[in-house]
Design an enzyme around this catalytic site. Structure first.
Site, PDB file in Angstrom:
ATOM      1  N   GLY A 120      -3.390 -32.212  33.449  1.00 39.47           N
ATOM      2  CA  GLY A 120      -4.720 -32.024  34.027  1.00 39.47           C
ATOM      3  C   GLY A 120      -5.819 -32.239  33.024  1.00 39.47           C
TER       4      GLY A 120
ATOM      5  N   ILE B 193       5.242 -20.756  23.580  1.00 36.71           N
ATOM      6  CA  ILE B 193       6.508 -20.139  23.151  1.00 36.71           C
ATOM      7  C   ILE B 193       6.997 -20.808  21.871  1.00 36.71           C
ATOM      8  CG2 ILE B 193       7.190 -19.505  25.497  1.00 36.71           C
ATOM      9  CD1 ILE B 193       9.372 -21.766  25.231  1.00 36.71           C
ATOM     10  N   ASP B 194       6.500 -22.023  21.578  1.00 37.11           N
ATOM     11  CA  ASP B 194       7.010 -22.782  20.429  1.00 37.11           C
ATOM     12  C   ASP B 194       6.512 -22.224  19.089  1.00 37.11           C
ATOM     13  OD1 ASP B 194       7.947 -24.411  22.440  1.00 37.11           O
ATOM     14  OD2 ASP B 194       6.370 -25.921  22.209  1.00 37.11           O
TER      15      ASP B 194
ATOM     16  N   ARG C 255      36.322 -21.850  20.915  1.00 45.30           N
ATOM     17  CA  ARG C 255      35.485 -23.039  21.148  1.00 45.30           C
ATOM     18  C   ARG C 255      34.269 -23.071  20.223  1.00 45.30           C
ATOM     19  NH1 ARG C 255      35.374 -22.790  27.751  1.00 45.30           N
ATOM     20  NH2 ARG C 255      37.058 -24.271  28.092  1.00 45.30           N
TER      21      ARG C 255
ATOM     22  N   MET D 191      14.322 -24.525  23.187  1.00 48.80           N
ATOM     23  CA  MET D 191      13.029 -25.236  23.205  1.00 48.80           C
ATOM     24  C   MET D 191      12.325 -25.155  21.855  1.00 48.80           C
ATOM     25  SD  MET D 191      11.331 -24.511  26.902  1.00 48.80           S
ATOM     26  CE  MET D 191      11.762 -25.510  28.329  1.00 48.80           C
TER      27      MET D 191
ATOM     28  N   ARG E  78       9.982 -28.000  21.065  1.00 49.33           N
ATOM     29  CA  ARG E  78       9.449 -29.340  20.826  1.00 49.33           C
ATOM     30  C   ARG E  78       9.751 -29.768  19.396  1.00 49.33           C
ATOM     31  NH1 ARG E  78       6.324 -31.917  24.643  1.00 49.33           N
ATOM     32  NH2 ARG E  78       5.607 -30.078  25.682  1.00 49.33           N
TER      33      ARG E  78
ATOM     34  N   HIS F  16      14.189 -23.676  30.675  1.00 47.70           N
ATOM     35  CA  HIS F  16      13.009 -22.909  31.082  1.00 47.70           C
ATOM     36  C   HIS F  16      13.249 -21.412  31.235  1.00 47.70           C
ATOM     37  CE1 HIS F  16      11.750 -27.022  31.759  1.00 47.70           C
ATOM     38  NE2 HIS F  16      10.529 -26.570  31.612  1.00 47.70           N
ATOM     39  N   LEU F  17      14.498 -20.980  31.104  1.00 44.76           N
ATOM     40  CA  LEU F  17      14.720 -19.530  31.062  1.00 44.76           C
ATOM     41  C   LEU F  17      13.884 -18.923  29.946  1.00 44.76           C
ATOM     42  CD1 LEU F  17      18.593 -19.188  31.451  1.00 44.76           C
ATOM     43  CD2 LEU F  17      16.835 -18.404  33.046  1.00 44.76           C
ATOM     44  N   GLN F  18      13.682 -19.732  28.887  1.00 49.72           N
ATOM     45  CA  GLN F  18      12.931 -19.225  27.727  1.00 49.72           C
ATOM     46  C   GLN F  18      11.457 -19.007  28.042  1.00 49.72           C
ATOM     47  OE1 GLN F  18      14.572 -21.669  24.053  1.00 49.72           O
ATOM     48  NE2 GLN F  18      15.023 -22.669  25.994  1.00 49.72           N
TER      49      GLN F  18
HETATM   50  O1  F6P Z   1       5.625 -26.344  24.738  1.00 43.57           O
HETATM   51  C1  F6P Z   1       6.414 -25.473  25.483  1.00 43.57           C
HETATM   52  C2  F6P Z   1       7.639 -26.165  25.994  1.00 43.57           C
HETATM   53  O2  F6P Z   1       8.405 -25.212  26.704  1.00 43.57           O
HETATM   54  C3  F6P Z   1       8.459 -26.881  24.937  1.00 43.57           C
HETATM   55  O3  F6P Z   1       9.255 -25.988  24.190  1.00 43.57           O
HETATM   56  C4  F6P Z   1       9.238 -27.827  25.792  1.00 43.57           C
HETATM   57  O4  F6P Z   1       9.616 -28.991  25.068  1.00 43.57           O
HETATM   58  C5  F6P Z   1       8.251 -28.215  26.857  1.00 43.57           C
HETATM   59  O5  F6P Z   1       7.288 -27.186  26.915  1.00 43.57           O
HETATM   60  C6  F6P Z   1       8.873 -28.378  28.214  1.00 43.57           C
HETATM   61  O6  F6P Z   1       7.882 -28.803  29.074  1.00 43.57           O
HETATM   62  P1  F6P Z   1       8.088 -28.937  30.644  1.00 43.57           P
HETATM   63  O7  F6P Z   1       7.923 -27.558  31.206  1.00 43.57           O
HETATM   64  O8  F6P Z   1       7.008 -29.861  31.049  1.00 43.57           O
HETATM   65  O9  F6P Z   1       9.473 -29.461  30.882  1.00 43.57           O
END
Ligand code: F6P
Length: 361
Positions: free
Chosen positions: A74, A138-139, A174, A181, A183, A283-285
């Site tokens: 956006g 979160i990063d 194992r 996540m 990035r 996205h659980l994170q």
């Molecule tokens: O920047 C936060 C983040 O969760 C990153 O860790 C991850 O790479 C990215 O966003 C995922 O983005 P999307 O929700 O668009 O898949």
């Protein structure tokens, strides 16, 4: 005084606590508050702008997500617009946004977002809007602040996942590779990996060698520990290589980073003969209730953002520089993303505990 609040980019646990604190602090000053829905879409006629009152923020401080909704496509300066043939073009809608903000009597905007949203906030300052930023991700990759809210919650979620993987990995002898996540920053992997007692942690700041990772797994094996947990940051890559990407999912979005865990698990299985599995925590994170730490930080940020508006700190973001919440110019943090220092005490501590970063040994 009439202020507006916007949340942009990926959501992070604690956003609602920021909104709540900002609204209550503003109301305490006798100000009016508006909420711009879905990034700036509310100011572009594609969503609503809603009044935020005590009632709107009652009971939301502990909830994940954002009551204002968000978007990572956006940017008003390059807004993706669908064409009749199905393609997209990007147009600059900032003038329209400024006019709508003026018509609504908005005196200042509190923009809650990560590096991308803060860059947009900075640019909006150049077209006449009075902006204050609140760093969110979160990063934990925004510089100028010791940490961002959402990070602690994400680390705890990843740590709990590692705890669970231990028992199943050990039962089956194992190797389990878990992708987290972050990035291009390795903070979530590093903090969750050390707290969760992973055996190898691979982060973008320390390119790895698969053979080194395998040697550490086999050395463990020789000591009678036949399982291993490898935590890999989604942006981690092999020495001499580059991050693995998934492409942009929609026009206007940044490319997505990921896919490294599956490849790494295959490589480890081929080279060690050990049975490997991989998972992407994903996205659980970003979901769930913020931890106490994140709620506190978010609450302080929300109140401090309103103070920054009162002080006319346009173009600044609030930041944690312990023990204080301060304001720093957004321009100062843009272009300098925060990364794990490979010589940081946490990395050195982890090495002393025998955790492999895939670069030595
Ligand atoms: O920047 C936060 C983040 O969760 C990153 O860790 C991850 O790479 C990215 O966003 C995922 O983005 P999307 O929700 O668009 O898949």
């Amino acid at each position: 005084m009439r202020i507006a609040i916007s949340t942009g980019g990926g959501d992070a646990p604690g956003l609602n606590a920021v909104i709540r604190a900002a609204v209550l602090s503003a109301i305490d000053r006798g100000w009016h508050v508006l909420g711009i829905k879905r990034g700036y879409a509310g100011l572009l006629g594609e969503e609503d702008v809603v009044p935020l009152t005590r009632d709107s923020v009652r009971g939301i401080g502990h909830l994940g997500g954002t009551i204002l909704h968000t978007t990572n496509r956006g940017n008003p300066f390059s807004y993706p617009v669908l064409q009749p043939d199905g393609s997209y073009i990007e147009i600059n809608r900032s003038a329209e946004l400024v006019e709508n903000a003026r018509n609504l009597g908005i005196d200042a905007i509190i923009a809650i977002g990560g590096d991308g949203s803060l860059a947009i906030a900075q640019q909006m300052g150049t077209v006449g809007l009075r902006m204050v930023g609140v760093p969110k991700t979160i990063d934990n990759d925004v510089s100028g602040t010791i940490t961002t809210f959402g990070f602690d919650t994400a680390v705890n979620t990843a740590m709990e996942a590692i705890d669970k993987l231990h028992t199943t990995a050990e039962s089956h002898d194992r190797v389990i590779v878990m992708e987290v996540m972050g990035r291009n920053a390795g903070f979530i992997a590093l903090h969750s990996g050390v707290s969760g007692a992973a055996h190898a942690i691979l982060i973008p700041e320390i390119p790895y060698d698969v053979d080194v990772v395998c040697r550490s797994i086999m050395a463990r094996d020789a000591r009678g520990r036949h399982f291993a947990i490898v935590v890999v940051a989604e942006g981690a890559f092999e020495r001499g290589g580059s991050e693995s990407t998934l492409g942009a999912s929609l026009p206007g979005q940044a490319k997505r980073v990921g896919g490294v865990a599956e490849r790494l698990a295959q490589q480890i299985q081929e080279r060690t003969g050990k049975e490997c599995r991989s998972l992407v925590l994903g996205h659980l994170q970003r979901g769930g209730m913020p931890t106490g730490y994140d709620r506190m930080l978010a609450t302080r940020f929300g109140a401090a953002a309103v103070q920054a508006v009162e002080d006319g700190k346009w173009g600044h973001m609030v930041a944690l520089q312990s023990p204080d919440i301060v304001t720093v110019p957004i321009a100062q943090v843009l272009g300098h993303p925060k990364r794990v220092d490979p010589n940081h005490d946490i990395v050195r501590t982890a090495r002393r505990l025998g955790i492999s970063f895939g670069d030595q040994g």
